[in-house]
Design an enzyme around this catalytic site. Structure first.
Site, PDB file in Angstrom:
ATOM      1  N   ASP A   1       4.771 -22.718 -31.346  1.00  0.00           N
ATOM      2  CA  ASP A   1       5.059 -24.146 -31.207  1.00  0.00           C
ATOM      3  C   ASP A   1       3.805 -24.948 -31.505  1.00  0.00           C
ATOM      4  O   ASP A   1       2.690 -24.528 -31.183  1.00  0.00           O
ATOM      5  CB  ASP A   1       5.549 -24.462 -29.789  1.00  0.00           C
TER       6      ASP A   1
ATOM      7  N   ASP B   1       2.166 -28.838 -31.155  1.00  0.00           N
ATOM      8  CA  ASP B   1       2.256 -30.164 -30.548  1.00  0.00           C
ATOM      9  C   ASP B   1       1.177 -31.062 -31.129  1.00  0.00           C
ATOM     10  O   ASP B   1       0.050 -30.627 -31.400  1.00  0.00           O
ATOM     11  CB  ASP B   1       2.084 -30.075 -29.034  1.00  0.00           C
TER      12      ASP B   1
ATOM     13  N   ASP C   1      -2.950 -30.244 -17.762  1.00  0.00           N
ATOM     14  CA  ASP C   1      -2.902 -29.399 -16.575  1.00  0.00           C
ATOM     15  C   ASP C   1      -4.065 -28.417 -16.491  1.00  0.00           C
ATOM     16  O   ASP C   1      -4.835 -28.410 -15.527  1.00  0.00           O
ATOM     17  CB  ASP C   1      -1.551 -28.672 -16.478  1.00  0.00           C
TER      18      ASP C   1
END
Length: 437
Positions: free
Chosen positions: A59, A61, A143
């Site tokens: 993935d 981003d 995070d």
């Protein structure tokens, strides 16, 4: 760890091994197109982290200072704004999807009445997160340190805000900021810490790990639909068995599958072994490139509860077929309150359970009918899984293993042997009744 934007390091292209070729061509073009429109844009997070580890990201981003509406205007019909709690833009290139997020800022700096953009519940959990800011603001909100990495495809520099490259080298999962506060903001971060540690074979930093057992019950406040998505990431990434053991260690598995964990805590070796074997098989299939269906996975993770319930109902005098149906209904009903498993998976899972009894009724034409059943293979695999965990099935798995590959004449002989065994059992029952009457 404590965070300060002033501690950000710029790692020049000559001091790291990444180039645009490490990333999806489409992701690179998306970032460059946004830059050409006058905005900032970077490849961010997991794709940078995994590339630094020599892994091929799945993935990609992109983070930008353009708002979702501005991004959509750039890519027009190829783009779609999604989400309410956290607005994102998805840009499609055939089957590939690139996710674009606008830089987020600290809620504390925003007016408390601006609930359309920012909201928390009474425990501090973020309910809505559409307060936009700068790249520095966004990095504070990330995070883990290893995810606060921004790659500029134009200059090919890496912006490292929280010593993420150092933690990658030390193979360490570490939260940015105060761990307790970050978990209160979003309890799913506890699951993410476990998942990254299992996937990357990293250790969880001591202060990051310490609050998890106490705060684990916060997951009960997370919407069941979101926990479904997280459970797929936990158990269908090829590291399910390792993840399961870590979830148990930190008291998190029971927040996802409370009935199964309760049986394990009560000393059910069958429940522990069945889950371990199911997850081990899942990992092996994924690493071998074989398909895995969530229906089979959830059927295995919930089966200990189904079995315990059906046995209790049978002990109360209910017929075995009815007992299994009743147990399956309530076990699944209770589970979907915690994890919103969609019907396209709950129905096949319940069918796999129901077929376990039919596999034992194989006389006459029943065996051939079962072989033609679309769920036969899944039910057969599930039967073997049950046997591997110590369930007694009178060697059903071995019988079906041979029957599937047997020639027609051999199948007739196997059916005849079943008939003789049944007749012998019936005669024994009649002799017993005569003696006792």
């Amino acid at each position: 760890m404590k965070f300060s934007p002033e501690s950000m390091q710029i790692i020049a292209a000559k001091h790291h091994q990444l180039t645009n070729q490490n990333f999806s061509h489409n992701a690179v073009q998306v970032a460059l197109t946004i830059q050409q429109a006058g905005f900032e844009a970077y490849l961010v997070g997991g794709c940078v982290r995994d590339s630094l580890l020599g892994m091929r990201p799945k993935d990609f981003d992109v983070a930008t200072n353009a708002t979702p509406e501005q991004v959509k205007a750039i890519f027009n019909r190829n783009a779609r704004i999604i989400g309410r709690r956290f607005k994102l833009v998805h840009v499609y290139f055939g089957r590939e999807l690139i996710e674009i997020a606008t830089f987020r800022s600290d809620h504390a700096e925003q007016p408390s009445h601006n609930t359309d953009r920012s909201a928390h519940n009474e425990k501090g959990r973020i309910l809505r997160d559409n307060v936009y800011g700068t790249r520095d603001d966004d990095a504070v909100r990330r995070d883990f340190t290893i995810n606060a990495l921004y790659f500029d495809p134009n200059s090919q520099q890496i912006y490292d805000y929280a010593h993420g490259v150092r933690d990658i080298q030390q193979r360490l999962i570490q939260l940015i900021g105060d761990p307790r506060q970050r978990y209160l903001e979003d309890p799913v971060r506890m699951l993410r810490a476990i998942r990254f540690a299992a996937k990357l074979n990293f250790a969880i930093e001591e202060k990051t790990a310490a609050p998890i057992p106490e705060l684990a019950p916060l997951l009960r406040d997370i919407p069941a639909a979101r926990l479904y998505d997280e459970s797929l990431k936990l158990f269908l990434s090829g590291y399910a068995l390792k993840t399961f053991h870590a979830l148990q260690q930190f008291g998190l598995f029971g927040q996802l599958f409370p009935a199964t964990q309760l049986l394990i805590e009560q000393g059910s070796q069958h429940a522990q072994l069945l889950v371990e074997n199911a997850l081990r098989n899942t990992d092996e299939r994924i690493h071998a490139g074989k398909p895995v269906t969530p229906a089979f996975l959830f059927a295995a993770l919930i089966w200990p509860d189904v079995l315990a319930r059906s046995q209790n109902l049978e002990a109360q005098g209910m017929h075995s077929i009815e007992a299994l149906q009743e147990a399956a209904h309530w076990a699944m009903h209770n589970q979907v309150q915690r994890i919103a498993i969609p019907k396209r998976f709950t129905l096949p899972a319940r069918e796999i359970w129901a077929l376990q009894q039919r596999l034992g009724r194989r006389q006459g034409k029943r065996a051939e009918a079962l072989l033609a059943h679309p769920r036969f293979r899944a039910a057969y695999d599930f039967l073997l899984l049950r046997e591997s965990a110590g369930e007694t099935t009178d060697d059903l798995g071995d019988w079906w293993t041979h029957y599937q590959v047997a020639e027609p004449e051999q199948r007739q002989q196997m059916q005849a042997a079943l008939g003789r065994a049944k007749n012998g059992a019936n005669k024994a029952k009649r002799r017993y009744r005569k003696r006792t009457n």
